[in-house]
Motif scaffolding. Structure first.
Motif, PDB file in Angstrom:
ATOM      1  N   SER A 116       0.829  -1.208   0.000  1.00 62.84           N
ATOM      2  CA  SER A 116       0.000   0.000   0.000  1.00 62.84           C
ATOM      3  C   SER A 116       0.861   1.255   0.000  1.00 62.84           C
ATOM      4  O   SER A 116       0.604   2.200  -0.753  1.00 62.84           O
ATOM      5  CB  SER A 116      -0.932   0.022   1.213  1.00 62.84           C
ATOM      6  N   VAL A 117       1.892   1.260   0.828  1.00 64.61           N
ATOM      7  CA  VAL A 117       2.792   2.413   0.885  1.00 64.61           C
ATOM      8  C   VAL A 117       3.541   2.562  -0.435  1.00 64.61           C
ATOM      9  O   VAL A 117       3.679   3.675  -0.963  1.00 64.61           O
ATOM     10  CB  VAL A 117       3.767   2.273   2.077  1.00 64.61           C
ATOM     11  N   TYR A 118       4.016   1.453  -0.988  1.00 61.50           N
ATOM     12  CA  TYR A 118       4.745   1.486  -2.258  1.00 61.50           C
ATOM     13  C   TYR A 118       3.874   2.062  -3.372  1.00 61.50           C
ATOM     14  O   TYR A 118       4.302   2.965  -4.108  1.00 61.50           O
ATOM     15  CB  TYR A 118       5.209   0.073  -2.619  1.00 61.50           C
ATOM     16  N   PHE A 119       2.647   1.548  -3.522  1.00 59.69           N
ATOM     17  CA  PHE A 119       1.772   2.034  -4.583  1.00 59.69           C
ATOM     18  C   PHE A 119       1.325   3.466  -4.325  1.00 59.69           C
ATOM     19  O   PHE A 119       1.076   4.225  -5.269  1.00 59.69           O
ATOM     20  CB  PHE A 119       0.571   1.115  -4.766  1.00 59.69           C
ATOM     21  N   SER A 120       1.228   3.860  -3.069  1.00 60.49           N
ATOM     22  CA  SER A 120       0.895   5.244  -2.750  1.00 60.49           C
ATOM     23  C   SER A 120       1.989   6.190  -3.236  1.00 60.49           C
ATOM     24  O   SER A 120       1.706   7.222  -3.864  1.00 60.49           O
ATOM     25  CB  SER A 120       0.697   5.398  -1.246  1.00 60.49           C
ATOM     26  N   PHE A 121       3.253   5.853  -2.952  1.00 60.09           N
ATOM     27  CA  PHE A 121       4.356   6.681  -3.426  1.00 60.09           C
ATOM     28  C   PHE A 121       4.416   6.694  -4.949  1.00 60.09           C
ATOM     29  O   PHE A 121       4.659   7.740  -5.562  1.00 60.09           O
ATOM     30  CB  PHE A 121       5.693   6.208  -2.850  1.00 60.09           C
ATOM     31  N   ARG A 122       4.224   5.528  -5.564  1.00 57.63           N
ATOM     32  CA  ARG A 122       4.273   5.458  -7.022  1.00 57.63           C
ATOM     33  C   ARG A 122       3.165   6.297  -7.655  1.00 57.63           C
ATOM     34  O   ARG A 122       3.385   6.961  -8.665  1.00 57.63           O
ATOM     35  CB  ARG A 122       4.124   4.013  -7.502  1.00 57.63           C
ATOM     36  N   SER A 123       1.971   6.276  -7.063  1.00 58.33           N
ATOM     37  CA  SER A 123       0.869   7.046  -7.648  1.00 58.33           C
ATOM     38  C   SER A 123       1.089   8.546  -7.483  1.00 58.33           C
ATOM     39  O   SER A 123       0.707   9.323  -8.348  1.00 58.33           O
ATOM     40  CB  SER A 123      -0.468   6.640  -7.028  1.00 58.33           C
TER      41      SER A 123
END
Length: 97
Positions: A19-26
């Motif tokens: 969730s944190v990874y995809f949040s940063f990527r988005s």
């Protein structure tokens, strides 16, 4: 019982990391379609994580009405996030094709 708790805890930690990874990527993506796709993946991971936390709260701790209410709220939030993430993922995936 202990092995199930460790497995659930591990899955919750993995989904939290995703969730944190995809949040940063988005947030760092310039293309709006890819931004939406990463945001949808974040919602899917967050929804699954909330459902697993709710299962942990409802089934593996002492019986109390507060835990049941808290678990029910988390299940509802998790299912909503999961549904919205799957719907948005399909929408943004079609935009990228």
């Amino acid at each position: 019982m202990f092995a199930i708790q460790i497995t659930l805890f591990s899955l919750i930690c993995i989904l939290l990391g995703l969730s944190v990874y995809f949040s940063f990527r988005s947030r760092r993506e310039a293309d709006m379609a890819k931004r939406g796709l990463f945001s949808a993946r974040m919602n899917i991971c967050m929804g699954l994580m909330l459902v697993l936390i709710a299962v942990t709260q409802i089934f593996f701790f002492s019986e109390s009405s507060f835990r049941r209410i808290f678990g029910t709220v988390l299940v509802l939030l998790g299912l909503f996030n999961l549904f919205a993430g799957i719907r948005n993922h399909g929408h943004f995936d079609r935009m990228l094709r």
